[in-house]
Design an enzyme around this catalytic site. Structure first.
Site, short mmCIF file in Angstrom:
data_model
loop_
_atom_site.label_atom_id
_atom_site.label_comp_id
_atom_site.label_asym_id
_atom_site.label_seq_id
_atom_site.Cartn_x
_atom_site.Cartn_y
_atom_site.Cartn_z
N PRO A 88 41.38 82.11 66.84
CA PRO A 88 42.16 83.14 67.55
C PRO A 88 41.31 84.36 67.90
CG PRO A 88 43.33 82.38 65.61
CD PRO A 88 41.94 81.82 65.52
N GLU A 115 42.55 79.43 56.23
CA GLU A 115 42.58 80.78 56.83
C GLU A 115 41.48 80.96 57.86
OE1 GLU A 115 45.73 80.88 55.22
OE2 GLU A 115 45.18 82.73 56.30
N ARG A 153 38.50 66.66 82.46
CA ARG A 153 39.01 66.26 83.78
C ARG A 153 38.26 66.93 84.93
NH1 ARG A 153 42.62 69.40 86.07
NH2 ARG A 153 43.98 67.74 86.85
N ASP A 168 44.51 72.20 91.94
CA ASP A 168 45.15 72.49 90.65
C ASP A 168 45.65 73.92 90.59
OD1 ASP A 168 43.14 70.67 88.17
OD2 ASP A 168 44.96 70.17 89.28
#
Ligand code: 4FV
Length: 240
Positions: A88, A115, A153, A168
């Site tokens: 994160p 953690e 992709r 896209d």
């Protein structure tokens, strides 16, 4: 493109690399996926990979040793290689970063658990931290799958004719226009007439207007960074 994944749960990846677009690309050798179990590089009878945090606090931290030894066991196929920790605290993943990573020959993805991982792994062995979003997962594996799918992709030859990344979402920074297919009428709702007109210029403009309208309505933040043409700006001023 070769993906090396370092994880405590390699079995989480098998279905993903055996099915769909990814599975076909792996079978055709366009993508290579190597899974390394970090626990294979843990020492001691119990091969522990985590321990209590210095300074106290709840939860456990992944030990640096098993991860660094696992990384040193991964052969580098070229210098166009990057070691990425999914966390994160990382740079937010998006389509532009996906294109940047798709330009590499090798992506080594380190999946944390508990953690997080001992900070000394980052200092010594990680080139980049990437986050898939501002929420907390139980492990980096799901994030690694997201990155492998979005980057894989974009590798030339991975997408067959039935799929395309040309128009896209986010290609030019906009959300995508609506899509329709048969039947022409579904539960009483018709396909927009313009799409049946065969007039490719009218269809192009309609789709651009829809993409701009959706982006303006749902993600106006994207418009700041979107690659807009003069025609787009005209459409947006009309929409506004
Ligand atoms: C995450 C994210 C994420 C944090 C602690 C794994 C978890 C646990 N990774 N984008 N968001 N990772 O939540 O990439 O170790």
């Amino acid at each position: 493109m070769r993906f090396d994944v370092l994880t405590l749960f390699p079995d989480l990846f098998a279905p993903f690399v055996e099915q769909g677009v990814m599975g076909r690309a792996v079978q055709q050798g366009k993508l290579v996926v190597r899974l390394t179990n970090i626990r294979d590089h843990a020492r001691g009878a119990h091969r522990v990979t985590d321990d209590r945090p210095y300074g106290g606090g709840s939860g456990m931290v992944m030990k640096a040793g098993p991860i660094v030894r696992a990384l040193s066991g991964v052969e580098r196929i070229s210098d166009r290689c990057r070691v990425v920790l999914l966390t994160p605290q990382g740079r937010l993943f998006n389509q532009d970063l996906a294109w940047e990573l798709a330009d590499l020959d090798q992506l080594i993805l380190v999946c944390g658990r508990y953690e997080g991982v001992d900070e000394r792994v980052l200092e010594g062995s990680v080139d980049q931290e990437i986050s898939i979003g501002d929420y907390v997962l139980s492990g980096g594996e799901a994030a690694a799958l997201v990155v492998m799918d979005a980057v894989g992709r974009l590798v030339p030859g991975v997408l067959g004719s039935e799929d395309s990344n040309r128009d896209d979402s986010f290609e030019d920074g906009l959300l995508e226009h609506p899509h329709y297919t048969r039947p022409r009428v579904f539960e009483g709702r018709e396909v927009p007439e313009v799409l049946l007109s065969g007039d490719h210029e009218r269809i192009r403009v309609w789709r651009r207007v829809q993409a701009l309208k959706r982006t303006l309505d749902r993600r106006p933040d994207l418009l700041e960074r979107a690659r807009l043409t003069e025609e787009d700006k005209k459409i947006l001023s009309d929409l506004a």
